[in-house]
Design an enzyme around this catalytic site. Structure first.
Site, PDB file in Angstrom:
ATOM      1  N   ASN A 178      -1.834   5.651   9.691  1.00 24.02           N
ATOM      2  CA  ASN A 178      -2.159   4.766   8.581  1.00 24.02           C
ATOM      3  C   ASN A 178      -3.573   4.223   8.765  1.00 24.02           C
ATOM      4  OD1 ASN A 178      -2.285   2.572   6.739  1.00 24.02           O
ATOM      5  ND2 ASN A 178      -0.061   2.350   6.820  1.00 24.02           N
TER       6      ASN A 178
ATOM      7  N   LYS B 170      -5.820  -2.562  -0.524  1.00 25.41           N
ATOM      8  CA  LYS B 170      -6.614  -2.442   0.702  1.00 25.41           C
ATOM      9  C   LYS B 170      -7.082  -3.814   1.189  1.00 25.41           C
ATOM     10  CE  LYS B 170      -6.803   1.899   1.988  1.00 25.41           C
ATOM     11  NZ  LYS B 170      -7.859   2.889   2.029  1.00 25.41           N
TER      12      LYS B 170
ATOM     13  N   TYR C 177       0.851  -1.188   0.000  1.00 26.08           N
ATOM     14  CA  TYR C 177       0.000   0.000   0.000  1.00 26.08           C
ATOM     15  C   TYR C 177       0.885   1.236   0.000  1.00 26.08           C
ATOM     16  CZ  TYR C 177      -4.332   2.434   0.216  1.00 26.08           C
ATOM     17  OH  TYR C 177      -5.381   3.244  -0.122  1.00 26.08           O
TER      18      TYR C 177
ATOM     19  N   GLU D  47     -13.785   3.839  -1.980  1.00 24.51           N
ATOM     20  CA  GLU D  47     -12.362   4.141  -1.922  1.00 24.51           C
ATOM     21  C   GLU D  47     -11.962   5.096  -3.045  1.00 24.51           C
ATOM     22  OE1 GLU D  47      -8.952   4.295  -0.095  1.00 24.51           O
ATOM     23  OE2 GLU D  47     -10.487   2.893   0.613  1.00 24.51           O
ATOM     24  N   ASP D  48     -11.372   6.226  -2.673  1.00 25.83           N
ATOM     25  CA  ASP D  48     -10.770   7.171  -3.615  1.00 25.83           C
ATOM     26  C   ASP D  48     -11.746   7.696  -4.669  1.00 25.83           C
ATOM     27  OD1 ASP D  48      -8.408   7.193  -2.277  1.00 25.83           O
ATOM     28  OD2 ASP D  48      -7.371   5.810  -3.591  1.00 25.83           O
TER      29      ASP D  48
ATOM     30  N   ASP E  37     -13.617   5.062   3.275  1.00 30.94           N
ATOM     31  CA  ASP E  37     -12.384   5.035   4.047  1.00 30.94           C
ATOM     32  C   ASP E  37     -11.676   6.385   4.032  1.00 30.94           C
ATOM     33  OD1 ASP E  37     -10.418   3.625   5.629  1.00 30.94           O
ATOM     34  OD2 ASP E  37      -9.115   3.722   3.875  1.00 30.94           O
ATOM     35  N   ASP E  38     -11.736   7.098   2.913  1.00 25.39           N
ATOM     36  CA  ASP E  38     -11.054   8.392   2.824  1.00 25.39           C
ATOM     37  C   ASP E  38     -11.696   9.421   3.743  1.00 25.39           C
ATOM     38  OD1 ASP E  38      -9.314   7.586   0.509  1.00 25.39           O
ATOM     39  OD2 ASP E  38     -11.283   7.336  -0.404  1.00 25.39           O
TER      40      ASP E  38
ATOM     41  N   ARG F  91      -9.748   9.942  -7.472  1.00 25.51           N
ATOM     42  CA  ARG F  91      -8.884  10.701  -6.556  1.00 25.51           C
ATOM     43  C   ARG F  91      -7.963   9.720  -5.836  1.00 25.51           C
ATOM     44  NH1 ARG F  91      -7.654  12.095  -1.618  1.00 25.51           N
ATOM     45  NH2 ARG F  91      -8.893  10.331  -0.887  1.00 25.51           N
TER      46      ARG F  91
ATOM     47  N   ASN G 117      -0.570  11.929   1.614  1.00 23.32           N
ATOM     48  CA  ASN G 117       0.136  10.850   0.942  1.00 23.32           C
ATOM     49  C   ASN G 117       0.261  11.162  -0.549  1.00 23.32           C
ATOM     50  OD1 ASN G 117       0.556   8.918   3.051  1.00 23.32           O
ATOM     51  ND2 ASN G 117      -1.635   8.469   3.022  1.00 23.32           N
TER      52      ASN G 117
END
Length: 561
Positions: free
Chosen positions: A465, A184, A112, A256-257, A279-280, A166, A421
């Site tokens: 993290n 993930k 990751y 996710e993203d 999650d973001d 993203r 990140n």
């Protein structure tokens, strides 16, 4: 659970069907979840038709892990290590998960962050042809439910899905963002023992606005501009409804993203309808809140007594800010609206405030306070006097020496979280934060950094993290059959994580636990969240086990032959 997954292959890589004379052993070795390499016993080699397909020696799983980690260490670049591990997953998944589980701290950067960012940028070039998940295209609209049947496992309990808009701090990577769901879910297994056969990575290919991808002759996705509006929402909705229809109401769906323009809207639309989280927005928020809760042991200041300033007001920043306000609300009983008054945000145009209401995106409105506009970070630090500074801006080096020194003037031990990140996007390094604060800063970052020695004292920068949170959330959801994931779950997860930080970590100013202990940390997080699911009637595995932690431990996957 068994150390070998249940998925089977219909045919071998040379096209021969399983069950044809002489093909059984070859097919077994070509099925990643069944392959043991030199781990097959003499009896298995005889009964499975493997004789002649392997050299005569046998090796234990432990010996294979040792050989694999040695080979990984010989790879010359971080991306080479990423590709090596992905290739191992494609051919020998039990060994892959054994390596990750036994060397989590060493392998995580190559599964990751930070390396997954480069991997996504180059995903079309390093793509291997073994399916690691499902690619669902906008051309497949109306067929998504039937396409799910093409995946060889029916018992799916955790799905991580992205549209690639993203990716970390790198922006739109289109279908090349598949590296994120794959990585993930690998951490779901390595960090929390979620059985990999129950996990499914999914990429929704809705096109890309990345001109470099559109111009790339080797790009593996659709070369079209992104689907938007009602058609986009309908496509995402079709997928979610198809997944629930196929796998049941307790299948956990992790956004996710997704881009800012879609992430909040989709989460708010679906979070009361299915078992899902972003999650973001929520995972990042929980791990950041855990760091703040853990910092109390070093600063002596509880969360409700801090004053917060964010550099960056996107989905990560807004998610963290909202969960902090929720935590203050729980701790004090004050309204969430009142608690938000302790939290300020800076975006690309300066301080978010009431005079800018007409131009603010919806997720910033709750933090538009009645204060004077300030054009830059340093002015805001000196004027608002925050005690916690959180960077989610992807603006490298924006926490410069004057900013850190101004934070140090505000309080004895400023909390400095540079969470962007990958590493190249971090707002400052730990060495800079410690040096410019004369060792007083309580620092955490989004990507890993090495320990720092300053004035004869050792400091270990905490890595905020998300892997401290989302695997435990997933384990809880799978173990209790959760039907919803709520903000209260995220707050509970953060508190549980903060409680796992041991004194030796606090002694080196670190507010997160050892990654070497991540499976036990995930177990504690999962147990706390699952208890809340039973308490709120949102668990479907009934009745509630008498010993919840023991039950959760019993369903954790351990790689083995």
């Amino acid at each position: 659970m068994s150390g070998t997954a249940t998925r089977s292959a219909a045919c071998s890589s040379d096209g021969s069907s399983e069950g044809m004379p002489g093909s059984r052993g070859y097919t077994t070795m070509k099925t990643p979840s069944l392959n043991k390499g030199l781990g097959f016993s003499k009896v298995e080699r005889e009964t499975l038709g493997l004789k002649g397909l392997l050299p005569p020696a046998t090796l234990t799983l432990g010996a294979q892990v040792e050989l694999t980690i040695q080979e990984l260490r010989r790879k010359s670049s971080a991306l080479d290590k990423y590709v090596f591990l992905q290739s191992l997953q494609d051919v020998h998944s039990t060994l892959y998960y054994a390596v990750l589980s036994r060397h989590t701290h060493e392998c995580m950067p190559f599964v990751y962050t930070p390396v997954v960012g480069e991997a996504c940028q180059k995903f079309s070039q390093i793509y291997r042809h073994t399916p690691q998940g499902l690619y669902l295209s906008m051309d497949d609209r109306g067929q998504l439910r039937s396409i799910l049947d093409n995946w060889p496992v029916d018992d799916i309990r955790a799905i991580v899905f992205t549209d690639g808009e993203r990716i970390l701090g790198l922006g739109d990577q289109g279908v090349d963002g598949m590296g994120i769901p794959v990585g993930k879910l690998a951490l779901y297994t390595a960090c929390a023992g979620v059985d990999p056969s129950h996990c499914l990575p999914v990429t929704l290919d809705v096109g890309t606005n990345n001109q470099g991808k559109l111009n790339d002759p080797f790009y593996i996705g659709h070369k079209r501009r992104r689907l938007i509006g009602a058609d986009y929402d309908a496509f995402v909705g079709e997928f979610i409804e198809a997944a629930v229809d196929k796998y049941g109401k307790s299948v956990m769906l992790q956004f996710e993203d997704f881009g800012n323009s879609n992430a909040f809207r989709l989460l708010h639309h679906w979070q009361e309808k299915v078992c899902c989280f972003n999650d973001d927005i929520q995972g990042t928020a929980a791990v950041a809140l855990a760091g703040i809760l853990g910092s109390t042991a070093l600063t002596g200041t509880a969360v409700e007594n801090h004053r917060f300033l964010f550099l960056g007001a996107g989905e990560a920043g807004a998610g963290i800010a909202e969960l902090i306000a929720y935590a203050i609300h729980i701790e004090t009983g004050k309204s969430v609206e009142e608690c938000r008054k302790q939290i300020f945000m800076i975006d690309s145009k300066g301080l978010v405030c009431k005079s800018r209401l007409h131009e603010l995106q919806h997720h910033k409105l709750n933090f538009a306070h009645d204060v004077a506009h300030m054009p830059d970070l340093l002015t805001a630090v000196k004027t608002l006097k925050p005690t916690v500074l959180i960077g989610v801006s992807t603006l490298a080096k924006s926490f410069n020496q004057p900013v850190i020194e101004a934070m140090s003037a505000n309080c004895e031990r400023p909390v400095i979280f540079a969470l962007s990140n990958p590493t190249s996007k971090a707002e400052c390094t730990p060495e800079e934060a410690y040096r410019w604060s004369n060792g007083a800063a309580v620092f955490a970052s989004g990507s890993p950094f090495d320990p720092v020695e300053l004035n004869g004292k050792n400091y270990v920068p905490g890595q905020g993290n998300n892997a401290y949170i989302f695997p435990g959330i997933g384990l809880a959801a799978v173990a209790c059959g959760a039907t919803r994931i709520t903000d209260l779950d995220m707050y509970i997860a953060a508190k549980a994580l903060a409680k796992t930080v041991e004194q030796d970590r606090l002694d080196v100013a670190c507010v997160y636990p050892h990654l070497e202990n991540i499976r036990e940390v995930s177990l504690k997080v999962a147990t706390a969240v699952a208890a809340n699911k039973y308490a709120t009637g949102q668990a479907s595995v009934l009745p509630q086990p008498a010993n919840l932690e023991a039950h959760i431990r019993s369903v954790m996957y351990e790689p083995g032959y």
